[in-house]
Motif scaffolding. Structure first.
Motif, mmCIF file in Angstrom:
data_model
loop_
_atom_site.group_PDB
_atom_site.id
_atom_site.type_symbol
_atom_site.label_atom_id
_atom_site.label_comp_id
_atom_site.label_asym_id
_atom_site.label_seq_id
_atom_site.Cartn_x
_atom_site.Cartn_y
_atom_site.Cartn_z
ATOM 1 N N ASP A 188 0.927 -1.099 0.051
ATOM 2 C CA ASP A 188 -0.152 0.014 0.061
ATOM 3 C C ASP A 188 0.950 1.294 0.018
ATOM 4 N N GLN A 189 2.038 1.280 0.553
ATOM 5 C CA GLN A 189 3.070 2.508 0.843
ATOM 6 C C GLN A 189 3.532 2.431 -0.578
ATOM 7 N N PHE A 190 3.760 1.458 -1.529
ATOM 8 C CA PHE A 190 4.340 1.913 -2.696
ATOM 9 C C PHE A 190 3.223 2.457 -3.585
ATOM 10 N N LEU A 191 1.801 2.261 -3.296
ATOM 11 C CA LEU A 191 0.778 2.647 -4.128
ATOM 12 C C LEU A 191 0.444 4.219 -4.111
ATOM 13 N N ARG A 192 1.092 5.008 -3.034
ATOM 14 C CA ARG A 192 0.526 6.291 -2.706
ATOM 15 C C ARG A 192 1.799 7.229 -2.825
ATOM 16 N N THR A 193 1.312 8.449 -3.095
ATOM 17 C CA THR A 193 2.043 9.280 -3.443
ATOM 18 C C THR A 193 2.691 10.064 -2.030
ATOM 19 N N THR A 194 1.929 9.955 -1.070
ATOM 20 C CA THR A 194 2.355 10.293 0.243
ATOM 21 C C THR A 194 3.215 9.561 0.871
ATOM 22 N N ALA A 195 3.424 8.326 0.431
ATOM 23 C CA ALA A 195 4.441 7.487 1.020
ATOM 24 C C ALA A 195 5.572 6.892 0.060
ATOM 25 N N ASN A 196 5.359 7.169 -1.153
ATOM 26 C CA ASN A 196 6.087 6.703 -2.139
ATOM 27 C C ASN A 196 6.776 8.045 -3.059
ATOM 28 N N GLN A 197 7.819 8.331 -2.801
ATOM 29 C CA GLN A 197 8.421 9.598 -3.300
ATOM 30 C C GLN A 197 9.812 9.179 -4.248
ATOM 31 N N ARG A 198 9.769 7.731 -4.678
ATOM 32 C CA ARG A 198 10.862 7.305 -5.321
ATOM 33 C C ARG A 198 10.899 8.056 -6.691
ATOM 34 N N THR A 199 12.078 8.072 -7.465
ATOM 35 C CA THR A 199 12.508 8.480 -8.713
ATOM 36 C C THR A 199 12.947 7.469 -9.859
ATOM 37 N N ASP A 200 12.688 6.220 -9.197
ATOM 38 C CA ASP A 200 13.168 5.089 -10.177
ATOM 39 C C ASP A 200 12.048 4.496 -10.642
ATOM 40 N N ALA A 201 12.015 3.156 -11.237
ATOM 41 C CA ALA A 201 10.940 2.604 -11.726
ATOM 42 C C ALA A 201 9.822 1.893 -10.946
ATOM 43 N N TYR A 202 10.033 2.438 -9.558
ATOM 44 C CA TYR A 202 9.001 2.055 -8.593
ATOM 45 C C TYR A 202 8.296 2.972 -8.091
ATOM 46 N N GLY A 203 8.363 4.278 -8.575
ATOM 47 C CA GLY A 203 7.897 5.496 -8.050
ATOM 48 C C GLY A 203 7.490 6.621 -9.028
ATOM 49 N N GLY A 204 6.778 7.562 -8.662
ATOM 50 C CA GLY A 204 6.426 8.666 -9.606
ATOM 51 C C GLY A 204 5.211 8.441 -10.350
ATOM 52 N N SER A 205 5.124 7.866 -11.317
ATOM 53 C CA SER A 205 3.892 7.596 -12.237
ATOM 54 C C SER A 205 2.831 6.695 -11.551
ATOM 55 N N GLN A 206 1.760 6.694 -11.846
ATOM 56 C CA GLN A 206 0.780 5.770 -11.486
ATOM 57 C C GLN A 206 1.378 4.254 -11.724
ATOM 58 N N ALA A 207 1.614 4.155 -12.911
ATOM 59 C CA ALA A 207 2.219 2.846 -13.526
ATOM 60 C C ALA A 207 3.418 2.437 -12.689
ATOM 61 N N ASN A 208 4.300 3.183 -12.386
ATOM 62 C CA ASN A 208 5.147 2.900 -11.532
ATOM 63 C C ASN A 208 5.083 2.543 -10.059
ATOM 64 N N ARG A 209 4.246 3.281 -9.606
ATOM 65 C CA ARG A 209 3.714 2.953 -8.262
ATOM 66 C C ARG A 209 2.729 1.649 -8.116
ATOM 67 N N LEU A 210 2.289 0.929 -9.285
ATOM 68 C CA LEU A 210 1.582 0.221 -9.267
ATOM 69 C C LEU A 210 2.618 -1.161 -9.591
ATOM 70 N N ARG A 211 3.755 -0.966 -9.894
ATOM 71 C CA ARG A 211 4.662 -1.915 -10.367
ATOM 72 C C ARG A 211 4.900 -3.047 -9.462
ATOM 73 N N LEU A 212 5.181 -2.672 -8.029
ATOM 74 C CA LEU A 212 5.571 -3.691 -7.206
ATOM 75 C C LEU A 212 4.410 -4.663 -6.943
#
Length: 367
Positions: A188-212
């Motif tokens: 759930d932390q990976f899904l949300r912009t409030t917890a996930n502020q990564r700049t790699d393939a697992y953060g930023g865009s919605q698709a990246n936040r959904l990736r894991l």
């Protein structure tokens, strides 16, 4: 009374006696050392086996995934054997049971991390607390520290831990697994912009936040069969720093992707406090359009509310938490109009049989 709620159905290959689900609830009753499921837990779940489906309390996929004292794991031989005792007892009682797979992410403490920091998508403090027991078994709530961000190199190992935990669950005799991606824990932390502020393939865009979440779901489905995999999501929960402005579109995108994987069900953890927002009908309609599998809803539902939800077509099963604690025979109580007992919140976490397996079936049943 409640003809839909009490009617048989199926979940993939599994026939279910009714549409009631025992919601996953942390109860902290494992044997120590090693957080091992035990005979007391087997008794607890078997008492509630008249539910169509039982979903266990969340169980950490690895030592790193733990965030509360005495919660069960599914990564050691002893834990697998303990869970086998549970599944055998439930199956003997006629029940079906899924194991909920859990990594808490930043909802942890140094006590569970060999003195180190919990991991998370980003190094952001959740402003939350976890339950920690001392050497005498006395528990208290303690603040979570600021976590460290998972490195990109650690993520394949994390996915492998999820897959191995799912395989372990099947070895322990479970009918399937539920991937916990709700309530402010790691996925759930990976899904949300409030917890996930990564700049790699697992953060930023919605698709990246959904990736894991999608990589974990795909890998587990490949390992044990998608028909034995469910996913829990929490669209409207905001606690623990989860108030993400993009979460509803992200959840709906997850539903579309999980539908393509043919997972057995989605399980919505709906806010269950007194002034929680109601789930809007337009969200339920969109979810139905984008996910063709089974939908389980869990909130503070009464039997009548659950029946209405099912008849409206917004859910296929309804999960009950608190009512199932004090009413192990909950389906029979609903079917017969028997009164519901109230649970004792002081015995929710930790302890022994008191407040756990000593709630009786309805006394008037024999008469």
């Amino acid at each position: 009374m409640y003809p839909t709620l009490l009617s048989p159905t199926a979940l993939g290959p599994l026939p279910l006696n009714n549409r009631l689900v025992l919601a996953p609830m942390t109860r902290c009753r494992t044997s120590q050392p090693g957080d091992v499921p035990n005979a007391l837990m087997a008794e607890y779940y078997a008492q509630r086996a008249s539910a169509g489906l039982l979903i266990t309390e969340a169980s950490q996929i690895s030592a790193q995934g733990q965030g509360y004292s005495y919660t069960p794991g599914i990564y050691t031989p002893e834990q697998i054997a303990g869970w086998r005792l549970v599944t055998d007892t439930v199956h003997q009682a006629g029940g079906k049971i899924f194991l909920q797979l859990w990594h808490v992410g930043r909802m942890s403490h140094a006590a569970f991390q060999n003195g180190g920091l919990p991991v998370a998508p980003s190094a952001i403090n959740p402003q939350a607390q976890i339950w920690l027991a001392d050497e005498h078994g006395q528990g208290r709530m303690v603040d979570c520290p600021t976590p460290r961000a998972l490195t990109l190199e650690e993520i394949p190992g994390l996915i492998a831990d999820y897959v191995q935990a799912a395989r372990n669950a099947m070895a322990a005799g479970f009918d399937g697994v539920e991937i916990h991606a709700a309530n402010g824990y790691l996925l759930d932390q990976f899904l949300r912009t409030t917890a996930n502020q990564r700049t790699d393939a697992y953060g930023g865009s919605q698709a990246n936040r959904l990736r894991l979440l999608l990589e974990v779901s795909q890998a587990i489905s490949t390992a044990i069969g998608a028909e034995r995999v469910g996913v829990r999501l929490a669209p409207y929960i905001t606690a623990r720093g989860m108030a993400c402005p993009d979460i509803i579109p992200t959840i709906l995108a997850a539903a579309t992707a999980l539908d393509a994987l043919n997972v057995a069900y989605l399980h919505l953890s709906e806010a269950d406090w007194d002034d929680a927002p109601s789930i809007p009908e337009h969200f339920r309609r969109q979810l139905r359009e984008q996910f063709r599998g089974r939908l389980i809803c869990a909130g503070r539902y009464t039997a009548a509310q659950a029946e209405s939800l099912l008849q409206a077509g917004w859910a296929d099963l309804v999960a009950f938490g608190r009512p199932f604690i004090a009413n192990p025979d909950l389906p029979a109580r609903f079917a017969n109009g028997w009164p519901l007992a109230q649970f004792d919140p002081s015995t929710l976490f930790g302890g022994d049989a008191r407040g756990y397996t000593d709630y009786p079936a309805y006394a008037g049943a024999a008469a």
